[in-house]
Design a protein around this motif. Sequence first.
Motif, short mmCIF file in Angstrom:
data_model
loop_
_atom_site.label_atom_id
_atom_site.label_comp_id
_atom_site.label_asym_id
_atom_site.label_seq_id
_atom_site.Cartn_x
_atom_site.Cartn_y
_atom_site.Cartn_z
N LEU B 87 0.84 -1.21 0.00
CA LEU B 87 0.00 0.00 0.00
C LEU B 87 0.87 1.25 0.00
CD1 LEU B 87 -2.65 1.60 0.32
CD2 LEU B 87 -2.52 1.19 2.79
N LEU B 88 1.90 1.26 0.85
CA LEU B 88 2.77 2.45 0.91
C LEU B 88 3.53 2.64 -0.40
CD1 LEU B 88 4.01 2.03 4.60
CD2 LEU B 88 2.48 3.82 3.72
N ARG B 89 3.88 1.54 -1.05
CA ARG B 89 4.52 1.64 -2.37
C ARG B 89 3.55 2.24 -3.39
NH1 ARG B 89 7.95 -3.66 -1.97
NH2 ARG B 89 10.04 -2.71 -2.03
N ASP B 90 2.33 1.74 -3.38
CA ASP B 90 1.33 2.23 -4.34
C ASP B 90 1.04 3.72 -4.09
OD1 ASP B 90 1.20 -0.29 -5.38
OD2 ASP B 90 -0.70 -0.84 -4.43
N TRP B 91 0.91 4.07 -2.83
CA TRP B 91 0.65 5.48 -2.50
C TRP B 91 1.82 6.36 -2.93
CZ3 TRP B 91 -1.77 5.25 3.13
CH2 TRP B 91 -3.17 5.19 3.03
N SER B 92 3.04 5.89 -2.71
CA SER B 92 4.21 6.68 -3.08
C SER B 92 4.26 6.88 -4.61
CB SER B 92 5.51 6.00 -2.62
OG SER B 92 5.52 5.85 -1.21
N TYR B 93 3.96 5.80 -5.32
CA TYR B 93 3.94 5.86 -6.79
C TYR B 93 2.95 6.93 -7.26
CZ TYR B 93 2.77 4.32 -11.56
OH TYR B 93 2.52 4.27 -12.91
N ALA B 94 1.72 6.85 -6.74
CA ALA B 94 0.68 7.78 -7.18
C ALA B 94 0.99 9.21 -6.73
CB ALA B 94 -0.68 7.34 -6.64
N ALA B 95 1.52 9.36 -5.51
CA ALA B 95 1.82 10.70 -4.99
C ALA B 95 2.93 11.34 -5.81
CB ALA B 95 2.22 10.62 -3.52
N ALA B 96 3.94 10.55 -6.19
CA ALA B 96 5.03 11.09 -7.00
C ALA B 96 4.50 11.57 -8.35
CB ALA B 96 6.11 10.03 -7.20
N ARG B 97 3.59 10.82 -8.93
CA ARG B 97 3.01 11.23 -10.21
C ARG B 97 2.17 12.50 -10.05
NH1 ARG B 97 2.54 7.43 -14.63
NH2 ARG B 97 0.75 8.72 -15.19
N MET B 98 1.28 12.50 -9.08
CA MET B 98 0.35 13.63 -8.95
C MET B 98 1.08 14.93 -8.61
SD MET B 98 -3.20 12.08 -7.35
CE MET B 98 -2.50 11.20 -5.96
N THR B 99 2.08 14.86 -7.71
CA THR B 99 2.80 16.09 -7.37
C THR B 99 3.59 16.62 -8.57
OG1 THR B 99 4.59 14.75 -6.44
CG2 THR B 99 2.97 15.64 -4.89
N ALA B 100 3.90 15.73 -9.52
CA ALA B 100 4.58 16.18 -10.74
C ALA B 100 3.59 16.65 -11.80
CB ALA B 100 5.46 15.06 -11.29
N GLY B 101 2.31 16.69 -11.47
CA GLY B 101 1.31 17.19 -12.41
C GLY B 101 0.75 16.13 -13.33
N GLN B 102 1.02 14.86 -13.00
CA GLN B 102 0.52 13.77 -13.83
C GLN B 102 -0.74 13.16 -13.21
OE1 GLN B 102 3.95 11.23 -13.81
NE2 GLN B 102 5.09 12.51 -15.25
N ALA B 103 -1.38 12.28 -13.98
CA ALA B 103 -2.50 11.53 -13.43
C ALA B 103 -1.99 10.56 -12.38
CB ALA B 103 -3.21 10.78 -14.55
#
Lengths: 422, 422
Positions: B87-103
Amino acid sequence: MPHDDTKGLSRRGLLGLAGAGVVGAGLGVGGAFAVNGGGSTSTSNDVASTYPFFGEHQSGIITPAQDRLHFAAFDVNDISRDELIELLRDWSYAAARMTAGQAAGEYGPAGGPYDAPPDDTGEALDLPPGGLTITFGFGPSLFDDRFGLASKRPTALIDLPKFPSDALLPELVGGDICIQACSDDPQVAVHAIRNLSRIAFGRATLRWSQLGFGRTSSTTQAQTTPRNLFGFKDGTANLRAEDTEGVNEHVWAASGDGTAWMAGGSYLVSRKIRMTIETWDRTSLREQETIFGRTKGEGAPLSGGGEFTDPDFEQTGRDDAPLIDDASHVKLAHPDTHGGAQILRRGYNFVDGNDELGRLNAGLFFISFQRDPETQFVPIQLALSRNDLMNEYVRYVGSAIFAVPPGASSSSFIGAGMFDLA
Amino acid sequence: MPHDDTKGLSRRGLLGLAGAGVVGAGLGVGGAFAVNGGGSTSTSNDVASTYPFFGEHQSGIITPAQDRLHFAAFDVNDISRDELIELLRDWSYAAARMTAGQAAGEYGPAGGPYDAPPDDTGEALDLPPGGLTITFGFGPSLFDDRFGLASKRPTALIDLPKFPSDALLPELVGGDICIQACSDDPQVAVHAIRNLSRIAFGRATLRWSQLGFGRTSSTTQAQTTPRNLFGFKDGTANLRAEDTEGVNEHVWAASGDGTAWMAGGSYLVSRKIRMTIETWDRTSLREQETIFGRTKGEGAPLSGGGEFTDPDFEQTGRDDAPLIDDASHVKLAHPDTHGGAQILRRGYNFVDGNDELGRLNAGLFFISFQRDPETQFVPIQLALSRNDLMNEYVRYVGSAIFAVPPGASSSSFIGAGMFDLA
């Protein structure tokens, strides 16, 4: 110098109004209210932009939709007709000041009498108005016999019918008077409702209220189409302020409509729509696009083209099935489905925290303006509530209708016409 | 191509992370996510500004405070240690994308597999990130015996004491994991929490959440001091990001602090503070200023000078009474009163609708970061809760504490250190 913040407003009366509400008035009320732009938000609108409070029409209807909303419905307490007039005068005075970027009253948080409460609560002191508009409306319940207004009830101010998919919560329905505050800065919109509520203390009580953080409609051609919390562009086919003919035909009440004092006004319908976004988020992209009748990415109709291409409801694909489903949102809401009926949408997304199961209380606070709800909003909503594929994912929990009077002249106040005082 | 939006994230795993979280990455994920600035808000931060997700420290702590907040506390469901890591891996993946302006994920609303739900819900598709930061923290309850983390509980992650004026509501207290999403655009912050909540489906459940619309603190010198809903400037004496020495001393945990895996992290305390604004608004200006110890207009200490003049607690006026009351907010919260103890404040104003009596549910969602809550937050709050003149106008209804781990490297994930996986 003792100073009563409620009574004081009315004593200032009409002279105060005339001085306060100036179209495009400068910011600040004397040196005590220096304005800087450091703390606020902006977008398409300039942070320092102001819209006039006084004029032929109220602002906040065809005004370019600001980014944030605070909407409030009030019930009037057990007061007299004269006291209601006084309340509307006080509200007009404060609204004219605040929309011009001034404090709500003459004695702000800096300088005024120290032994009285300030006439302004202060949290928007350093903030530019962000295009603040304050728009008043009157619900059907105001026209009962309490204030001698029964004969003034506009014929177009109908009681909304019960729609098949309604699941209304009584505490989110109706209200004697509504105030819509829109600004690009939520703190400015909240400040407006909070101060108008403070001014009404003892005279009117907040019944329900709604904050919205993301506009879901474009009211001018310059505004890009925003997205609702289903992730789709919303209101692509909305009426636009530049379409003077359309606005005159579909939005503004005219003197020939049967209620002379409403000429130049409009009728507002609000609907609080909860979305079950957790269920929606587990729906396939294909299903989502079928429900809307548009692509999710660009917002193009499924019959082809781009966002602003007219949908072609006749076009068929495999098995001769229409490319746009007959029960899709775009089909059921389209003017062609309702003999050309159009509405001016001005809705906002909301998230009100979460429920005890950990689901976000999220959705759309729908607002539409129209000249005649019975022939515009009602048939569209009837079609949607009976057949819309989207109904599986929404719940209508709040509903209200208000007569939005024309704008006031700077020597008068909102609603003067219904007291024969205009 | 069947596509499971939950499992799919973890399969992409670390390779995905390394590719997604790039400092200052460009906007958009391929041509499908064209970005335009038409719909969003901005202020001090550029609308297109991005802050890195990976790095020595997590962003969102000393980052210039964005204008809007969506804060969420989750409880972890009955899952295994390995599933929590996933879960923490998945959250980190998504958070890294969103903070960079991605989906949030690879398969967005435009293009991805049609028979699966999109990896991103879509409502922020056209919006620039507005400086989005996503900050994770771990509550004391995560360190029970469910996940073998009991021995990893940081010594500084104390259980908060009961403060004298607390009136906590259990449903607004605590949580295994917190996520703080800040952006200048509320729709972007809401989108982040909504998608992280979606990704956690079946693995963690939202316990409580809070939207904030107005920052009440300046974390950098360039930011003007904003106002809380009492109408006063708040956090004038806050620690600033430019004060490297102060930040190192008061904010960042160090390896010598007793919990090696927390070095470079911090500790977050959140307190939901309801304000009885209707009562406050009927209080005289003199009384309001006495309570704060500052003027309402400029925010200057009552001992004289301007906003940034140090308060002089010794100075007296008539009858030798101190000009700044001993029970004023500025006196009780001042570092001098607590042997130099300081905290980094990052709070937001909120309005959560209204109660059944028509009063706005409004207040301050207080957030502070500190290296050691026991010697920083606790003594300040004890002094305030015992003596603060302001207590008559506030009610503490929510409370939580979280260990905010250091930032992750781009080949790792948030919290890896507590699993000995860093």
